[in-house]
Design an enzyme around this catalytic site. Sequence first.
Site, PDB file in Angstrom:
ATOM      1  N   PRO A 135      -3.565 -23.627 -17.030  1.00  0.00           N
ATOM      2  CA  PRO A 135      -4.266 -22.606 -16.250  1.00  0.00           C
ATOM      3  C   PRO A 135      -4.622 -21.403 -17.112  1.00  0.00           C
ATOM      4  CG  PRO A 135      -1.982 -22.877 -15.496  1.00  0.00           C
ATOM      5  CD  PRO A 135      -2.211 -23.900 -16.555  1.00  0.00           C
ATOM      6  N   VAL A 136      -5.834 -20.850 -16.894  1.00  0.00           N
ATOM      7  CA  VAL A 136      -6.236 -19.687 -17.705  1.00  0.00           C
ATOM      8  C   VAL A 136      -5.518 -18.437 -17.210  1.00  0.00           C
ATOM      9  CG1 VAL A 136      -8.506 -20.539 -18.445  1.00  0.00           C
ATOM     10  CG2 VAL A 136      -8.299 -19.305 -16.291  1.00  0.00           C
ATOM     11  N   GLY A 152      -0.467 -16.949 -19.267  1.00  0.00           N
ATOM     12  CA  GLY A 152       0.584 -16.767 -20.268  1.00  0.00           C
ATOM     13  C   GLY A 152       0.985 -18.045 -20.974  1.00  0.00           C
ATOM     14  N   LEU A 153       0.236 -19.146 -20.711  1.00  0.00           N
ATOM     15  CA  LEU A 153       0.602 -20.426 -21.341  1.00  0.00           C
ATOM     16  C   LEU A 153      -0.283 -20.772 -22.538  1.00  0.00           C
ATOM     17  CD1 LEU A 153       1.486 -22.710 -18.281  1.00  0.00           C
ATOM     18  CD2 LEU A 153       2.992 -21.357 -19.716  1.00  0.00           C
ATOM     19  N   SER A 212      -3.679 -20.846 -22.904  1.00  0.00           N
ATOM     20  CA  SER A 212      -4.836 -21.731 -22.675  1.00  0.00           C
ATOM     21  C   SER A 212      -5.932 -21.495 -23.721  1.00  0.00           C
ATOM     22  CB  SER A 212      -5.392 -21.561 -21.266  1.00  0.00           C
ATOM     23  OG  SER A 212      -5.850 -20.248 -21.084  1.00  0.00           O
ATOM     24  N   ASP A 264       0.750 -17.214 -30.613  1.00  0.00           N
ATOM     25  CA  ASP A 264       0.209 -18.285 -29.757  1.00  0.00           C
ATOM     26  C   ASP A 264      -0.453 -19.372 -30.602  1.00  0.00           C
ATOM     27  OD1 ASP A 264       1.016 -16.590 -27.760  1.00  0.00           O
ATOM     28  OD2 ASP A 264      -0.882 -16.579 -26.675  1.00  0.00           O
TER      29      ASP A 264
END
Length: 308
Positions: free
Chosen positions: A96-97, A100-101, A103, A147
């Site tokens: 999901p945008v 915090g993952l 993307s 990231d």
Amino acid sequence: MTTASAPGKIILFGEHAVVYARPALAAPVFQAQAKVEVRDSSRLGVWIDAPNISLRAEYSALAPTHALRAAIDGVFHALSLPAAPCLNIHIQSQIPVASGLGSGAAVSVALIRALSAHLGQPLSDEQVNALAYQTETIYHGTPSGIDNTVITYARPVYYRRGEPIQTLRVGAPLHLLIADSGIPAPTRESVAAVRQLWQADSARWEAVFDKVGQLAQAARAALQAGLPQELGHLMNENHALLQEMTVSCSRVDALVETARNSGAWGAKVSGGGRGGNLIALVAPGSAESVSAALLAAGAVRVLQTEVA
Ligand code: MEV
């Protein structure tokens, strides 16, 4: 056709302070991936099809600061192509945008890999990482680089800006729940908000970042020694400092409380915050019940992952 995938990521410890050169820990999340396919085309131009973000466009029609255009331009420049090729690029992401993952970084890494390989000059991990970092910089200002690094190398890392990447050794597998608060929150904005705080009172925030850095160091030791309960305690402390930095929010705080009250050893915001995802560290036997409690309390999705 050439394809490449890249995982999402979670920050275990140290988000935001890592932008100010404190250490942080992060791990890949293979349950949510970005996948890019590149094919030759008979149509002139480089056509992007990214259904997740409802984008269908010839890449040069995008602003030079658009992350996809920046990544493609970066590859063309790195490969010194004599002329722009004719290509179709299909981008599909399960990440999901604004959650915090990672993307954006995952799409960049998969795109840079697939495109350079399709053009016959696959870039090394180091080159992919550098280009993905450059793309992050164009897109979100002052990224720390954590990231793109954890996503490029797809393994748990101890990261400190400007230092060589260190792989994290994990003494005992960590069982984590990743719960989506359902509130989209672009990292760019929370990073900018923390920067404003820091500009207004750098001494105060430098001291907070120091404490976060110390927690990340302690967490690395606890992780290596296989002490999950100690890690849970450190996560709770890290969350309190993230609250102080104003990067949590009432929904995330409530879900963090739910996770702790239903048996998690610790829980915290993960990533940019102000929404997005939180992580909860659990004993393997309580993953299902903590997950059910989070869903009942309003989490829109809970992923289970293991850091091993
Ligand atoms: C985002 O995943 C982590 C932040 O620390 C930003 C960064 O490191 O670039 C919030």
